[in-house]
Design a protein around this motif. Structure first.
Motif, short mmCIF file in Angstrom:
data_model
loop_
_atom_site.label_atom_id
_atom_site.label_comp_id
_atom_site.label_asym_id
_atom_site.label_seq_id
_atom_site.Cartn_x
_atom_site.Cartn_y
_atom_site.Cartn_z
N PRO A 62 42.11 38.74 50.32
CA PRO A 62 41.96 39.85 49.38
C PRO A 62 43.28 40.49 48.94
N TYR A 63 44.26 40.52 49.82
CA TYR A 63 45.55 41.11 49.44
C TYR A 63 46.19 40.34 48.28
N THR A 64 46.26 39.01 48.40
CA THR A 64 46.92 38.23 47.37
C THR A 64 46.04 38.08 46.13
N ARG A 65 44.73 38.00 46.30
CA ARG A 65 43.85 37.90 45.13
C ARG A 65 43.96 39.15 44.27
N LEU A 66 43.91 40.32 44.90
CA LEU A 66 44.02 41.57 44.15
C LEU A 66 45.37 41.67 43.45
N LEU A 67 46.44 41.35 44.15
CA LEU A 67 47.77 41.44 43.55
C LEU A 67 47.91 40.45 42.40
N SER A 68 47.39 39.24 42.56
CA SER A 68 47.44 38.25 41.49
C SER A 68 46.70 38.76 40.26
N GLY A 69 45.53 39.35 40.45
CA GLY A 69 44.77 39.89 39.33
C GLY A 69 45.51 41.03 38.65
N LYS B 238 35.31 52.85 41.26
CA LYS B 238 34.29 52.07 40.56
C LYS B 238 33.38 51.35 41.54
N PRO B 239 32.07 51.43 41.37
CA PRO B 239 31.18 50.61 42.19
C PRO B 239 31.47 49.12 41.98
N ASP B 240 31.28 48.33 43.00
CA ASP B 240 31.62 46.92 42.94
C ASP B 240 30.98 46.23 41.74
N GLY B 241 29.72 46.52 41.46
CA GLY B 241 29.02 45.86 40.38
C GLY B 241 29.52 46.22 39.00
N GLU B 242 30.33 47.28 38.88
CA GLU B 242 30.86 47.71 37.59
C GLU B 242 32.30 47.25 37.38
N ARG B 243 32.89 46.61 38.37
CA ARG B 243 34.27 46.14 38.22
C ARG B 243 34.31 44.84 37.42
N ASP B 244 35.40 44.63 36.72
CA ASP B 244 35.63 43.35 36.08
C ASP B 244 35.59 42.24 37.13
N ILE B 245 35.16 41.05 36.73
CA ILE B 245 34.98 39.97 37.71
C ILE B 245 36.27 39.59 38.43
N HIS C 65 36.52 45.32 52.12
CA HIS C 65 36.18 45.17 53.55
C HIS C 65 35.19 44.03 53.77
N ALA C 66 34.23 43.85 52.84
CA ALA C 66 33.24 42.77 53.01
C ALA C 66 33.90 41.40 52.99
N ASP C 67 34.93 41.23 52.15
CA ASP C 67 35.61 39.93 52.07
C ASP C 67 36.42 39.63 53.32
N PHE C 68 37.10 40.65 53.84
CA PHE C 68 37.83 40.44 55.10
C PHE C 68 36.85 40.00 56.20
N GLU C 69 35.72 40.65 56.25
CA GLU C 69 34.75 40.36 57.31
C GLU C 69 34.05 39.02 57.10
N ASN C 70 33.58 38.77 55.90
CA ASN C 70 32.80 37.56 55.65
C ASN C 70 33.61 36.28 55.71
N PHE C 71 34.90 36.35 55.33
CA PHE C 71 35.69 35.12 55.22
C PHE C 71 36.81 35.02 56.24
N GLY C 72 36.86 35.98 57.17
CA GLY C 72 37.75 35.85 58.31
C GLY C 72 39.23 36.07 58.03
N TYR C 73 39.54 36.83 56.99
CA TYR C 73 40.95 37.10 56.72
C TYR C 73 41.43 38.28 57.56
N PHE D 194 38.27 41.62 39.71
CA PHE D 194 38.53 42.63 40.74
C PHE D 194 37.31 42.98 41.58
N ALA D 195 36.18 42.35 41.28
CA ALA D 195 34.99 42.53 42.12
C ALA D 195 35.19 41.80 43.44
N THR D 196 34.46 42.20 44.47
CA THR D 196 34.58 41.49 45.74
C THR D 196 34.07 40.07 45.60
N GLN D 197 34.69 39.17 46.33
CA GLN D 197 34.22 37.79 46.34
C GLN D 197 32.82 37.71 46.95
#
Length: 252
Positions: A93-100, A139-146, A224-232, A148-151
């Motif tokens: 999530p750190y690098t994905r967000l920064l890349s976006g 912004k709620p997750d569902g309203e974010r541009d794709i 937080h969901a991405d860190f937890e679900n994907f083990g980062y 920047f939405a959680t994976q």
């Protein structure tokens, strides 16, 4: 209209169906999606699918891969069942967000002017990463541009079962695994990494330049969901560490 809890236009755009092999790719933007879509297009047509420019890979009207909207309601639901194999790729999530952020708010003028009003910024401004994250957190997750939405939400984790989730950090080797298991080919996978480099921002090399403790705290909270679900790892110092393959979260 919603499908699996996601607005249909969003899941329709993100779902790429190879009906010949009954393979489904659910796209995660900023996670090598340009390269993956070109790979699938080439496989689908049995050669090199001709595109006038790399950006055209995102045009769903040009893609030979099918969309959910092309199916009847019942047939469309079938792609989430046992008759199809599904895959995607995930990223720290750190690098994905920064890349976006770098791609959409800093480096690309057209994208920057498109995203600024969506985030409540003045035209022509260059928000800092901290300013952007503070707006994004509101912004709620569902309203974010794709981008920047959680994976986790884009992949409908908990509602969709996956056969393979690859890591962006090991893209070349993970793509080779995909080619063997989904496309029944043991030939070395052509490198598709260069195809998507017009979007590349080298985010992994710029972590220290852009992140402070507050930026890291906001990313941990938003994703937080991405860190937890994907083990980062949550610790920003561990971004470059190699980690185990994704343990695919169970679906209900």
């Amino acid at each position: 209209m919603r499908l699996l809890g996601v607005p249909f236009p969003r899941v329709n755009y993100l779902t790429h169906i190879d009906d010949k092999r009954r393979v489904v790719y659910v796209e995660t933007p900023k996670v090598a999606c340009t390269s993956i879509k070109k790979f699938m297009m080439d496989q689908y047509v049995g050669g090199s699918f001709d595109l006038s420019s790399p950006n055209k890979v995102h045009d769903r009207q040009l893609s030979p891969l099918r969309q959910l909207s092309e199916y009847s309601a019942g047939d469309g639901l079938d792609v989430w069942g046992a008759g199809y194999r599904r895959f995607s790729f995930v990223r720290n999530p750190y690098t994905r967000l920064l890349s976006g952020y770098l791609d959409k708010l800093i480096h690309n003028e057209w994208e920057r002017e498109r995203h600024l009003p969506m985030m409540g910024f003045e035209p022509g401004s260059y928000p800092t990463l901290l300013e952007f994250l503070e707006r994004l957190a509101q912004k709620p997750d569902g309203e974010r541009d794709i981008h920047f939405a959680t994976q986790s939400s884009l992949l409908m984790i908990g509602r969709v079962e996956y056969d393979f989730l690859g890591r962006f950090e090991e893209f070349q080797s993970e793509l080779q695994k995909l080619k063997v298991s989904f496309y029944d080919s043991r030939q070395e996978a052509e490198s598709y990494e260069d195809f998507g480099k017009h979007h590349a921002s080298n985010a992994s090399k710029k972590i220290r330049q852009y992140y402070g403790s507050r930026e890291a705290e906001l990313v941990q909270s938003i994703y937080h969901a991405d860190f937890e679900n994907f083990g980062y790892p949550l610790d920003l110092r561990d971004v470059a560490l190699r980690i185990q393959p994704v343990q695919i979260p169970a679906s209900t």
